[in-house]
Design an enzyme around this catalytic site. Structure first.
Site, PDB file in Angstrom:
ATOM      1  N   CYS A 144       0.840  -1.199   0.000  1.00  0.00           N
ATOM      2  CA  CYS A 144       0.000   0.000   0.000  1.00  0.00           C
ATOM      3  C   CYS A 144       0.882   1.258   0.000  1.00  0.00           C
ATOM      4  O   CYS A 144       1.533   1.542  -0.987  1.00  0.00           O
ATOM      5  CB  CYS A 144      -0.963  -0.055   1.187  1.00  0.00           C
ATOM      6  SG  CYS A 144      -2.378   1.037   1.004  1.00  0.00           S
ATOM      7  N   HIS A 157      -3.565  -5.637   0.877  1.00  0.00           N
ATOM      8  CA  HIS A 157      -2.896  -5.893   2.158  1.00  0.00           C
ATOM      9  C   HIS A 157      -2.895  -7.384   2.476  1.00  0.00           C
ATOM     10  O   HIS A 157      -3.821  -7.866   3.132  1.00  0.00           O
ATOM     11  CB  HIS A 157      -3.635  -5.169   3.282  1.00  0.00           C
ATOM     12  CG  HIS A 157      -3.419  -3.691   3.305  1.00  0.00           C
ATOM     13  ND1 HIS A 157      -2.399  -3.109   4.011  1.00  0.00           N
ATOM     14  CD2 HIS A 157      -4.095  -2.677   2.720  1.00  0.00           C
ATOM     15  CE1 HIS A 157      -2.459  -1.785   3.869  1.00  0.00           C
ATOM     16  NE2 HIS A 157      -3.480  -1.504   3.074  1.00  0.00           N
ATOM     17  N   GLU A 203      -1.240  -8.861   4.711  1.00  0.00           N
ATOM     18  CA  GLU A 203      -1.132  -9.081   6.162  1.00  0.00           C
ATOM     19  C   GLU A 203      -2.489  -9.003   6.857  1.00  0.00           C
ATOM     20  O   GLU A 203      -2.628  -9.430   7.997  1.00  0.00           O
ATOM     21  CB  GLU A 203      -0.139  -8.067   6.774  1.00  0.00           C
ATOM     22  CG  GLU A 203      -0.683  -6.669   7.077  1.00  0.00           C
ATOM     23  CD  GLU A 203      -0.819  -5.766   5.849  1.00  0.00           C
ATOM     24  OE1 GLU A 203      -0.695  -6.272   4.710  1.00  0.00           O
ATOM     25  OE2 GLU A 203      -1.079  -4.556   6.036  1.00  0.00           O
TER      26      GLU A 203
END
Lengths: 738, 220, 80
Positions: free
Chosen positions: B86, B194, B196
């Site tokens: 990002c 993302h 994660e």
């Protein structure tokens, strides 16, 4: 205002102090006239926004204690114990007036303020929620305000990296001239690591932290204590501009500094900035503060004491450290590129003494002034129209001929439609704790390193509060609790934003009193004390006050995170079970408003015992691990609730077919918003056990249908394809702004 | 594998990016402060999401000037692993470690939602995925609209540098549906989604986890 | 010494913000607007440099930081 400005009766009036208040002030000062800075300070400290002078007598009646309450009202935020040595710090606060004048910055700084309230307590914020209310969707200002407020909330929360995980968005004509922005933040803090706003320890240094002070927002707190109309909308220069980047640094720096044991007390500079933070910190500790304004980091040149003391520049805090430890704290803030300066010292004389260029510019005895703060028992009168609006003759309400059409109209109306246009602009996943995303009954946040989760919700049906402020407010508590229960959480405590009209009108004070009493009863019944909140009066333009709007935020705990639920149906063949009883009550419903253009009747009856047995039954069933989905029935009634079980905002859909055999009129069966009802689903093999559990708590429960297909069918009344209603439901809000 | 998570002022996915390699994958990780040029001997640098330096001027523009980035650039040039997620992707394009630029979403609004991406599994970051696998990842950004000139695009395509492409819906107007790219050698990855945020079942899935597992698997 | 720096998107790069503003101007009945490009205006105050040095430095500032030359072009004026 120059320090030498003479205090004339006219200037006193301009500062919003009444003659009596001015006399009280003089007396508390030991029979002397205040200078201009002192007057400015008191116009803010004694404003409605900061002093709660009209609301105090009623707020005292609210339950604020309980075995799990660690911190009740009066601090930056309330705190409850959730076990395992952990606590949740949380608060909701209004930023209504600034958001009407400048929606983006007004909403953004509202979020910034509430975040600071939570992290000054030592808590790391884990989630933001909000309750936002706008005028009618076709009011000319609504699209502008909606876009600005949502973008402002998104801007601040996203940049801070605190997920915005839930809330409510409501449209009603009564907010045409006064939109509401109530921002809620919850944070997690270890029980032993809580910080409070105490300026204790004589000789300890007082440290100013954060952004520099400019001329912004001077007199924001008095603006919040004013009725709009008569040119007040032009008060634009007083709106503060938020810098979430600086606040993010402030958050990290504060939490790092708090890890040392050097900090004695710390407080956010919110409304009335340096004035109220220093005054409150000294007042709580029973000390005094000697402050040197030449040390305050300034953004502009030539600022007078008046301006420095009253500035509402954002992203600032005031801290007191142990003597000799100031350098290590200042170094931490410098590491984060923030200003940090010793601006004063804690004294033992109970006096707030402020100097500039060696001269004392303000000398205020703290205790006498706190003691002298005005408290009003404002006149109370039930409005003449109250009984009239409660009249509703259902016999005169014609039932719709085509329920499919009626249902489609409702599901596509902005108050019942999907709010994804709003929450997609909020980063609701940052932090990787959001287990239940926006769009379900309550947001669920896991707590890393534990098996626990916290559930959060914000809700209020202000139309009900208008029709009956007592029961409407009691319902607000009940519905929040029900939302939490539906997610699998045990309700713990409440924060509230009480948004009302002008308290100098007896009818408004009646609404306020009734609302406090209703909330109070609700809180007692569910064992959920109020631990924080605020009051926002003067939400009226011309003669039109908003509906009484006690927005309620509630926090609950889930002890075993694997036992959380969402509202969405899961698998074909699952059984749909209705807990609770369908009734003929249509008073104050969205159906009456949207279809019959009627705002009338009493809110549905709320039976606390029935509601509590429902909560026990649902929590027990979820605890057994047999509940696949749970959804409370509220706005739009059973039919809308079923549709919400079928559809998710990402085009995921699964149908359902139900049959209802209650002896009530069809429109009430589908659209009544009667409380104490939850729709559950479970696999067929668990249905009997679920019914047995419900009955063991005395909660009525019936199998009403099954999950599957691509349609929602309700008896022979409604038969709609989910694809046909999805567009109506998901595009409605977007249409308002485009 | 030792991970280093860079903390710029305004980074806000640094703790999330620390959590997955350590708590979920059981690897070692350290934070790397932006004012500090020492990379502490890490194998893989993560430039996390957030609003580095407030995203003032342009996203990632000020971050690229920081002491830590000089070391990160050296690390990347000598073949070390760097992933920018990002805002980290924006930092990578601004610092020239990846070609192109990320512009404002065509909707002009911040978008947070799940999207589908198609994976090119021929990179060290995606070797645990199937060829052409379609996975679900969350996005959360205001400036994710990837753009580069035609020559660059052709080169990205012919070298197999496009690691992730939006599938079905292109949420931000990105050129050629680009959601993530690597450099020519493949040791640097930038992506807007993302991973994660979707590496644990409790958060709704593990489609992002294999990005971390892929890169960990390259270390013998 | 003052420098005024203008940073705009290069021609050919889609300016979605400009597009939205153009649309909005159209709905306000300003039909004559055929294109809107939105950029940044940056004011710098400089000390201790000659005008020609300033011009050289500001150009370097634009190249290194103020503009992203992949998509943006810049121009500037230096005045005493």
């Amino acid at each position: 205002m120059d320090q030498n400005t003479k205090v004339t009766p006219e200037i006193v009036k301009k500062h919003g102090l009444s003659e009596q208040e001015y006399e009280r002030l003089k007396k508390a000062l030991g029979d002397r006239e205040p200078n201009i800075t002192e007057l400015g300070i008191f116009s803010v400290m004694w404003s409605e926004h900061c002093s709660y002078k009209s609301s105090k007598v009623h707020l005292k009646k609210l339950p604020t204690t309980g075995p799990h309450v660690v911190q009740g009202p009066g601090e930056n935020a309330g705190i409850v114990d959730i076990g395992d040595g952990l606590c949740v710090a949380f608060k909701m606060e209004s930023h209504n007036h600034p958001s009407f004048i400048e929606p983006f910055q007004g909403a953004a700084t509202g979020v910034g303020g509430i975040l600071r309230d939570v992290f000054t307590m030592g808590a790391r914020p884990i989630a933001n929620l909000n309750s936002i209310r706008f005028g009618s969707p076709d009011n000319a200002k609504t699209p502008y305000l909606l876009k600005g407020v949502v973008a402002g909330i998104a801007h601040y929360g996203n940049c801070m990296g605190i997920p915005t995980v839930g809330g409510e968005v409501v449209f009603d004509e009564c907010y045409n001239g006064n939109n509401l922005v109530n921002a809620f933040t919850a944070g997690i803090v270890k029980k032993g690591d809580i910080f409070k706003g105490f300026a204790s320890g004589v000789g300890n240094p007082v440290i100013y932290i954060g952004s520099k002070t400019g001329r912004d927002g001077i007199h924001g707190a008095t603006m919040a204590s004013d009725v709009f109309g008569g040119g007040n909308e032009e008060r634009r220069p007083t709106v503060q501009v938020g810098d979430p980047f600086t606040e993010k640094l402030l958050l990290e720096a504060c939490l790092e500094a708090m890890k040392s044991d050097a900090i004695v007390g710390i407080q956010d500079m919110g409304a009335a900035g340096l004035t109220s933070s220093s005054f409150e910190m000294a007042s709580r500790a029973g000390t005094g503060i000697d402050m040197d304004l030449d040390k305050v980091p300034l953004r502009e040149t030539g600022m007078t004491p008046y301006e420095i003391m009253l500035s509402e520049s954002q992203e600032r805090m005031l801290a007191v450290t142990h003597v000799g430890r100031e350098k290590e704290i200042i170094d931490i803030f410098k590491k984060w590129d923030l200003d940090a300066e010793v601006v004063g010292i804690v004294t033992d004389d109970g006096i707030m003494r402020v100097r500039q260029k060696g001269k004392v510019v303000c000398e205020l005895p703290i205790a006498p002034l706190v003691h002298a703060a005005p408290v009003y028992e404002r006149p109370i009168k039930k409005p003449g129209w109250q009984d009239k609006v409660q009249k509703l003759d259902l016999k005169k309400i014609a039932e719709p001929k085509n329920y499919n059409d009626t249902f489609k109209k409702l599901i596509g109306s902005p108050n019942l439609a999907c709010k994804s246009w709003v929450y997609r602009q909020y980063d609701h996943m940052v932090g990787t704790d959001t287990v239940v995303l926006p769009g379900s009954d309550a947001a669920v946040m896991r707590i890393k390193g534990t098996n626990k989760a916290v559930a959060l919700t914000v809700d209020c049906n202000s139309r009900w509060c208008y029709l009956d402020p007592y029961w409407g407010s009691a319902h607000a508590i009940a519905e929040n609790a029900r939302n939490l229960v539906a997610s699998g959480a045990r309700p713990l405590a409440v924060t509230d934003c009480l948004n009302f009209g002008n308290p100098e009108r007896a009818e408004i004070m009646w609404q306020f009193e009734q609302s406090c009493l209703g909330m109070s009863e609700g809180c007692k019944q569910f064992g959920t004390p109020i631990v924080s909140g605020n009051v926002s009066f003067y939400n009226e333009t011309g003669k039109d006050a908003i509906y009484p709007t006690p927005a309620v935020g509630m926090v609950g705990v889930i002890d075993d995170i694997s036992k959380h639920t969402t509202q969405f149906f899961k698998d074909t063949g699952d059984v749909v079970i209705l807990l609770g009883v369908n009734t003929n009550e249509l008073g104050g419903s969205e159906y009456l408003k949207q279809i019959h253009n009627k705002i009338a009747g009493n809110p549905p009856h709320l039976d606390f015992e029935r509601e509590k047995s429902l909560h026990k039954a649902v929590l027990a069933a979820i605890g057994r691990g047999i509940v696949k989905s749970a959804h409370d029935i509220s706005d739009g009634g059973l039919a809308v609730a079923l549709a919400e079980c079928c559809m998710q905002d990402n085009c995921k859909m699964i149908g359902a077919e139900v049959k209802l055999e209650d002896d009530v009129r069809s429109d009430a069966l589908l659209f009544s918003e009667a409380p104490s009802r939850i729709i559950l689903s479970c696999s067929g093999k668990d249905a009997d056990l679920l019914l047995t559990i419900a009955k063991s708590f005395g909660c009525p429960a019936n199998i009403i249908g099954s999950v599957g297909g691509d349609k929602l069918k309700i008896g022979d009344l409604i038969d709609v394809g989910l694809k046909d209603i999805y567009g109506l439901w998901s595009e409605s809000i977007k249409k308002i702004v485009s | 594998m030792k991970f280093g998570i860079v903390v710029f002022p305004g980074s806000n996915c640094d703790r999330d990016s620390f959590h997955v390699p350590t708590k979920v994958c059981g690897q070692e990780a350290v934070y790397l402060w932006h004012k500090d040029a020492d990379l502490k001997g890490v194998d893989c640098v993560i430039l996390p999401g957030g609003f580095s330096y407030g995203d003032y001027l342009r996203c990632g523009a000020i971050a690229k000037q920081s002491p830590v980035m000089k070391s990160v650039i050296e690390h990347a040039k000598s073949g070390g692993y760097v992933i920018g997620i990002c805002n980290g992707f924006q930092v990578l394009t601004e610092s020239g470690l990846l070609p192109g630029v990320l512009m404002r979403n065509t909707s002009l609004t911040f978008i947070c939602k799940y999207i589908q991406v198609k994976v090119n599994n021929k990179t060290p970051w995606t070797n645990k995925y199937d060829a052409g696998e379609v996975i679900t990842l969350p996005i959360a950004h205001n400036e994710g609209n990837y753009f580069c000139d035609e020559v660059t695009l052709r080169r990205l395509e012919s070298n197999g540098q496009i690691a992730f492409k939006y599938h079905g819906e292109n949420p931000n107007g990105a050129l050629a549906d680009i959601a993530g790219i690597t450099n020519e050698k493949g040791n640097v990855l930038g992506l807007m989604p993302h991973p994660e945020r979707i590496s644990e079942l409790i958060l709704g899935g593990t489609d992002g986890l294999r990005v971390f597992e892929s890169i960990i698997s390259t270390k013998k | 010494m003052n420098a005024k720096v203008y940073v705009t998107l290069k021609t050919g790069v889609l300016d979605s913000q400009g597009k939205a503003v153009k649309h909005s101007l159209e709905t306000l009945n300003f039909k004559e607007v055929t294109d809107v490009r939105i950029g940044k205006f940056i004011e710098l105050k400089l000390e201790g440099v000659t005008k020609s040095e300033a011009e050289k430095h500001v150009k370097a500032m634009c190249e290194k930081l103020l503009a992203n030359t992949v998509i943006e072009s810049y121009k500037f004026e230096v005045s005493e």
